[in-house]
Design a protein around this motif. Structure first.
Motif, PDB file in Angstrom:
ATOM      1  N   SER A 139      12.678  -6.033  -0.018  1.00  0.00           N
ATOM      2  CA  SER A 139      12.528  -7.393   0.504  1.00  0.00           C
ATOM      3  C   SER A 139      13.863  -8.112   0.691  1.00  0.00           C
ATOM      4  CB  SER A 139      11.610  -8.213  -0.399  1.00  0.00           C
ATOM      5  OG  SER A 139      12.155  -8.331  -1.701  1.00  0.00           O
ATOM      6  N   ARG A 140      14.895  -7.709  -0.029  1.00  0.00           N
ATOM      7  CA  ARG A 140      16.201  -8.356   0.114  1.00  0.00           C
ATOM      8  C   ARG A 140      17.192  -7.495   0.896  1.00  0.00           C
ATOM      9  NH1 ARG A 140      17.794 -11.238  -5.395  1.00  0.00           N
ATOM     10  NH2 ARG A 140      17.299 -13.253  -4.496  1.00  0.00           N
ATOM     11  N   THR A 141      16.717  -6.386   1.432  1.00  0.00           N
ATOM     12  CA  THR A 141      17.575  -5.480   2.191  1.00  0.00           C
ATOM     13  C   THR A 141      17.657  -5.964   3.635  1.00  0.00           C
ATOM     14  OG1 THR A 141      16.885  -3.663   0.773  1.00  0.00           O
ATOM     15  CG2 THR A 141      17.939  -3.075   2.842  1.00  0.00           C
ATOM     16  N   VAL A 142      18.848  -6.240   4.099  1.00  0.00           N
ATOM     17  CA  VAL A 142      19.054  -6.796   5.435  1.00  0.00           C
ATOM     18  C   VAL A 142      19.109  -5.695   6.491  1.00  0.00           C
ATOM     19  CG1 VAL A 142      20.598  -8.184   6.856  1.00  0.00           C
ATOM     20  CG2 VAL A 142      20.269  -8.766   4.454  1.00  0.00           C
ATOM     21  N   ASN A 168       8.615  -1.039  -0.352  1.00  0.00           N
ATOM     22  CA  ASN A 168       7.894  -2.308  -0.308  1.00  0.00           C
ATOM     23  C   ASN A 168       8.645  -3.390   0.459  1.00  0.00           C
ATOM     24  OD1 ASN A 168       5.647  -1.631  -2.168  1.00  0.00           O
ATOM     25  ND2 ASN A 168       7.329  -1.338  -3.594  1.00  0.00           N
ATOM     26  N   ASN A 169       7.908  -4.064   1.318  1.00  0.00           N
ATOM     27  CA  ASN A 169       8.355  -5.279   1.987  1.00  0.00           C
ATOM     28  C   ASN A 169       9.673  -5.179   2.754  1.00  0.00           C
ATOM     29  OD1 ASN A 169       6.083  -6.671   0.948  1.00  0.00           O
ATOM     30  ND2 ASN A 169       7.151  -6.929  -0.978  1.00  0.00           N
ATOM     31  N   PRO A 170       9.819  -4.173   3.608  1.00  0.00           N
ATOM     32  CA  PRO A 170      11.040  -4.134   4.413  1.00  0.00           C
ATOM     33  C   PRO A 170      11.049  -5.303   5.396  1.00  0.00           C
ATOM     34  CG  PRO A 170       9.489  -2.508   5.215  1.00  0.00           C
ATOM     35  CD  PRO A 170       8.907  -3.082   3.952  1.00  0.00           C
ATOM     36  N   GLY A 171      12.219  -5.890   5.595  1.00  0.00           N
ATOM     37  CA  GLY A 171      12.363  -6.972   6.567  1.00  0.00           C
ATOM     38  C   GLY A 171      12.266  -6.456   7.991  1.00  0.00           C
TER      39      GLY A 171
END
Length: 68
Positions: free
Chosen positions: A4-7, A33-36
């Motif tokens: 989730s915090r990976t840009v 989980n939760n890729p941007g």
């Protein structure tokens, strides 16, 4: 693995993920989980959505290569 915090994910990151997958026991799953948006697009372009179980913000799970 929480993304989730990976840009962004570059070639080295993709290689690390593939190495991790290959080092796991047969039948083991790695869940991303939760890729941007940008990471999701990279996974689509490179075919990683077929190699990993990916859980998006909505809770939906993508196809996984080893799934029946």
């Amino acid at each position: 693995m929480d993304l989730s915090r990976t840009v962004c994910v570059d070639q080295a990151g993709l290689g690390m993920l593939m190495g991790l997958r290959e080092s796991c026991a047969v039948g083991a799953r790695i869940t991303l989980n939760n890729p941007g948006k940008q990471v999701k697009k990279m996974f689509e372009v490179t075919g990683f959505e077929q190699e990993f179980e990916i859980v998006y913000h909505t809770g939906q799970v993508s196809a996984w290569k080893g799934a029946a």
